[in-house]
Write a protein that holds these residues in place. Structure first.
Motif, PDB file in Angstrom:
ATOM      1  N   ASP A   1       0.842  -1.081  -0.107  1.00  0.00           N
ATOM      2  CA  ASP A   1      -0.010   0.028  -0.064  1.00  0.00           C
ATOM      3  C   ASP A   1       0.876   1.256  -0.013  1.00  0.00           C
ATOM      4  N   PHE A   2       1.961   1.090   0.064  1.00  0.00           N
ATOM      5  CA  PHE A   2       2.890   2.167  -0.071  1.00  0.00           C
ATOM      6  C   PHE A   2       4.170   1.948  -1.054  1.00  0.00           C
TER       7      PHE A   2
ATOM      8  N   ASP B   1       6.871   9.069  -3.348  1.00  0.00           N
ATOM      9  CA  ASP B   1       6.189   8.035  -2.774  1.00  0.00           C
ATOM     10  C   ASP B   1       4.662   8.293  -2.802  1.00  0.00           C
TER      11      ASP B   1
ATOM     12  N   PHE C   1       1.116   6.623  -0.866  1.00  0.00           N
ATOM     13  CA  PHE C   1       0.414   5.938   0.127  1.00  0.00           C
ATOM     14  C   PHE C   1      -1.048   5.697  -0.494  1.00  0.00           C
ATOM     15  N   TYR C   2      -1.493   4.233  -0.728  1.00  0.00           N
ATOM     16  CA  TYR C   2      -2.981   4.017  -0.960  1.00  0.00           C
ATOM     17  C   TYR C   2      -3.775   3.834  -0.259  1.00  0.00           C
TER      18      TYR C   2
ATOM     19  N   HIS D   1       3.785  11.720  -0.794  1.00  0.00           N
ATOM     20  CA  HIS D   1       4.808  11.962   0.154  1.00  0.00           C
ATOM     21  C   HIS D   1       5.972  12.555  -0.600  1.00  0.00           C
TER      22      HIS D   1
ATOM     23  N   GLU E   1      -6.282   2.918   8.658  1.00  0.00           N
ATOM     24  CA  GLU E   1      -5.418   3.597   7.698  1.00  0.00           C
ATOM     25  C   GLU E   1      -4.661   4.799   8.307  1.00  0.00           C
TER      26      GLU E   1
ATOM     27  N   PHE F   1      -0.707   5.763   9.187  1.00  0.00           N
ATOM     28  CA  PHE F   1      -0.485   6.889   8.747  1.00  0.00           C
ATOM     29  C   PHE F   1      -0.002   7.990   9.851  1.00  0.00           C
TER      30      PHE F   1
END
Length: 285
Positions: A174-175, A184, A186-187, A199, A238, A242
């Protein structure tokens, strides 16, 4: 690399919808409401100048919808995407890439405009590649009843019809790093399918464009989840992952929707991750 805030316009949304099950007596301390229960919302996009590329992250609502449509959102202030670009010495034709965190109308509406005779639509950034991901595109172009009013075909399909749409290669995790955009991502799936949270490594700092994973500074506590989220029980883990990373790594959190707080940092406390510092864009960039 240089980063610029692009203020694409302010509007209002129902405070209860923005905070889900959190009582108004609590959320109104950080996000006071007007007499119609509406709170101030921003569309604070980000422009990244990186070598010969000019990358715009999200584009706000745009201005092509009807007066009745905009009447639901109580537009206020005098910000616009074009004026904000011009403030920093740019024109929309200079933009090389438009990265959409997701395709809800308040994040991508400015990506498409009326054509000259208002008989149809065309992309607003004629020299740009438009970036989404395959999973989210499928989700947005075949919307479920809950999100149908947020995924407007006139905001989305012209990107593909123009031939300017491309999909980011999503990693198994997911990242992961996007070689296409050089940052980058993050999903996350709680708000909508495969929302992308960039990011950006900037002068030794990590600046995170929070989109709808963290709408305002008032949303930092984990249970403070928007009523708009399609999978609120998924948003919470999530957010936990995060915000733990944000506290441990001192991320600078760029708040797209907070009209009064531009960038924040967070820290670990006895009550969990909480707000640390509130900063202006010029303090960080």
């Amino acid at each position: 690399m240089k980063i610029y805030p692009i203020e694409a316009g302010n509007f209002k949304l129902d405070g209860g919808a923005m905070f889900g099950v959190v009582p108004k007596t609590i959320w109104s301390k950080t996000n006071p409401a007007d007499n119609n229960n509406l709170i101030d919302i921003a569309a604070r996009c980000m422009l990244i100048e990186d070598g010969n590329r000019l990358i715009l992250i999200d584009t706000g609502m745009g201005d092509k919808q009807s007066e009745k449509f905009f009447g639901y959102y109580s537009l206020w202030g005098d910000h616009s995407l074009d004026k904000s670009l011009a403030k920093h010495g740019f024109h929309r034709d200079d933009v090389t890439d438009v990265f959409m965190t997701h395709l809800h109308f308040d994040h991508c509406g400015g990506s498409v405009i009326w054509n000259k005779d208002r008989t149809g639509y065309e992309v607003a950034f004629k020299n740009a590649v438009y970036w989404s991901n395959g999973n989210h595109w499928e989700w947005a172009t075949k919307p479920n009843p809950r999100e149908k009013a947020s995924f407007l075909s006139e905001n989305i399909l012209p990107m593909q019809e123009s031939g300017q749409l491309k999909f980011i290669d999503r990693p198994e995790a997911d990242f992961g790093f996007s070689k296409e955009l050089n940052f980058d991502i993050f999903y996350v799936d709680g708000h909508t399918e495969k929302q992308m949270i960039p990011h950006i490594n900037y002068n030794g700092k990590t600046i995170v464009f929070c989109a709808d994973l963290l709408a305002t500074a008032g949303h930092v506590p984990i249970p403070y989840v928007m009523g708009y989220d399609t999978r609120p029980l998924l948003t919470m883990p999530e957010k936990t992952k995060f915000l733990n990373a944000a506290a441990e790594n001192n991320y600078y959190l760029w708040l797209e929707h907070d009209a009064h707080n531009q960038i924040v940092t967070v820290e670990h406390t006895e009550k969990g991750v909480r707000l640390k510092d509130v900063l202006r864009c010029e303090d960080v960039l």
